[in-house]
Design a protein around this motif. Structure first.
Motif, PDB file in Angstrom:
ATOM      1  N   SER A  93      -3.115   5.287 -11.253  1.00 20.16           N
ATOM      2  CA  SER A  93      -2.974   3.885 -11.228  1.00 20.16           C
ATOM      3  C   SER A  93      -3.436   2.926 -10.384  1.00 20.16           C
ATOM      4  O   SER A  93      -4.434   2.215 -10.888  1.00 20.16           O
ATOM      5  N   LYS A  94      -3.496   2.852  -9.312  1.00 22.35           N
ATOM      6  CA  LYS A  94      -3.875   2.293  -8.460  1.00 22.35           C
ATOM      7  C   LYS A  94      -4.965   2.571  -7.857  1.00 22.35           C
ATOM      8  O   LYS A  94      -6.590   1.548  -7.714  1.00 22.35           O
ATOM      9  N   HIS A 110       0.962  -1.111   0.022  1.00 20.39           N
ATOM     10  CA  HIS A 110      -0.195  -0.115  -0.105  1.00 20.39           C
ATOM     11  C   HIS A 110       0.955   0.831   0.101  1.00 20.39           C
ATOM     12  O   HIS A 110       0.334   2.193   0.157  1.00 20.39           O
ATOM     13  N   THR A 111       2.120   1.107   0.178  1.00 23.60           N
ATOM     14  CA  THR A 111       3.452   2.270   0.079  1.00 23.60           C
ATOM     15  C   THR A 111       3.162   3.201  -1.637  1.00 23.60           C
ATOM     16  O   THR A 111       3.038   2.278  -2.547  1.00 23.60           O
ATOM     17  N   MET A 112       3.132   4.033  -1.816  1.00 19.47           N
ATOM     18  CA  MET A 112       3.777   4.657  -2.708  1.00 19.47           C
ATOM     19  C   MET A 112       4.262   6.170  -2.733  1.00 19.47           C
ATOM     20  O   MET A 112       3.824   6.586  -2.243  1.00 19.47           O
ATOM     21  N   GLU A 113       4.973   7.226  -3.782  1.00 14.04           N
ATOM     22  CA  GLU A 113       5.119   8.150  -3.789  1.00 14.04           C
ATOM     23  C   GLU A 113       3.990   9.053  -4.451  1.00 14.04           C
ATOM     24  O   GLU A 113       3.104   8.621  -5.420  1.00 14.04           O
ATOM     25  N   SER A 116       6.883   9.421   0.276  1.00 11.83           N
ATOM     26  CA  SER A 116       6.007   8.004   0.887  1.00 11.83           C
ATOM     27  C   SER A 116       5.224   8.313   1.308  1.00 11.83           C
ATOM     28  O   SER A 116       5.637   8.575   2.243  1.00 11.83           O
ATOM     29  N   GLY A 121       0.939   6.643  -9.119  1.00 13.71           N
ATOM     30  CA  GLY A 121       0.977   5.910  -7.905  1.00 13.71           C
ATOM     31  C   GLY A 121      -1.456   6.104  -8.006  1.00 13.71           C
ATOM     32  O   GLY A 121      -1.429   4.834  -7.574  1.00 13.71           O
TER      33      GLY A 121
END
Length: 308
Positions: free
Chosen positions: A89-90, A58-61, A134, A86
């Protein structure tokens, strides 16, 4: 030695050997008593493997745009907007936003400061800053199920709180602060009354944080602080009554609203220690494995919660 004496000696040896074999396991069994008060004071732990896997997925920049809007009525509105590939796309989202408003100075010029500079704002002025960071972010129907954690201890506690960020009608949750205080089988009212007696106030201005519960709800924390607005910084916590009857908190110290990026946590351990003293010296330690280090302020949480 005559025959009768030899016979008695053999019988005594057999009896001793027999009872030694029978009583041996019994003696071992008695050493496995329920946890004593002394043992209970030892540090307990949780298995964080599930959390690590969930966190990673569940981590994204994101790019964070922070706007400081000094309104003519003397209030300062701080708005954070997340954007990036991110999110797109998610979650199929271009932007996620949250904001908070603080009364600062009616009609007067104010100074915002950064690590290396400062700037002046007059009523009606806006200033924008863009950074990268992040984040761990999820949807309302995809919480980390801390209550199903493969904990080695007999009681489960959440490790983190979440802040809310939105896009239109859609709500998302971002990992925020570590839990660092636990009260076993205490009422929320009892905990709050103790803190209120130390001249803290109820319902301060704050970003609302949430914890997911087993019934599917995201429950808002009950905020308390040593000052309502904490314009120049101050101590702050939020409280939750868990379904199992325990109370947890994310105590911390905030910086000044006028220090960019504005009203950030600059200490965890100092706030944990301060609030713990309100409840005497009988606190124990529970290892939640939620070590956290803020690069901006070097605010550090050691991963251990005070347990009362």
């Amino acid at each position: 030695m005559n025959k009768n004496k030899r016979l008695k000696l053999i019988v005594m040896l057999l009896v001793t050997l027999f009872f030694g074999i029978v009583l041996g396991p019994v003696a071992n069994a008695t050493s496995e008593e329920p946890v004593t008060e002394k043992e209970e004071s030892e540090q307990k732990s949780v298995d964080d493997l599930q959390w690590s896997e969930w966190q990673q997925s569940h981590t994204m920049e994101v790019e964070v745009t922070t706007v400081y809007d000094y309104k003519t009525d003397g209030t300062l509105k701080i708005t954070e907007t997340y954007s990036g590939i991110g999110l797109k796309s998610k979650f199929k989202e271009n932007e996620l936003t949250r904001s908070q408003t603080f009364p600062v100075s009616d009609g007067k010029e104010i100074a915002l400061s950064t690590k290396s500079d400062s700037l002046k704002l007059k009523p009606g002025d806006k200033k924008e800053f863009v950074t990268q960071k992040s984040v761990v972010i999820t949807t309302s129907n995809d919480p980390f199920e801390w209550w199903n954690s493969s904990s080695l201890a007999s009681i489960s506690y959440p490790q983190w709180t979440f802040s809310k960020i939105t896009s239109g009608q859609n709500t998302y949750y971002v990992v925020a602060d570590p839990i660092n205080l636990i009260w076993k089988q205490k009422s929320l009212k009892t905990v709050k009354n103790t803190i209120l007696k130390k001249k803290w106030i109820d319902n301060p201005v704050e970003y609302t944080h949430y914890i997911s519960y087993p019934n599917g709800n995201w429950v808002a924390g009950d905020g308390m602080a040593d000052n309502k607005y904490r314009l120049l910084g101050g101590y702050h916590l939020r409280l939750w009554k868990l379904p199992n009857g325990n109370v947890v908190s994310n105590a911390h110290h905030d910086d000044s609203v006028l220090i960019i990026p504005g009203h950030q946590v600059d200490g965890y351990e100092n706030a944990e220690t301060k609030v713990a003293k309100f409840f005497g010296t009988g606190s124990k330690s529970y290892w939640l494995d939620n070590v956290y280090y803020s690069k901006y302020y070097k605010a550090y949480n050691d991963g251990s919660a005070k347990l009362f």
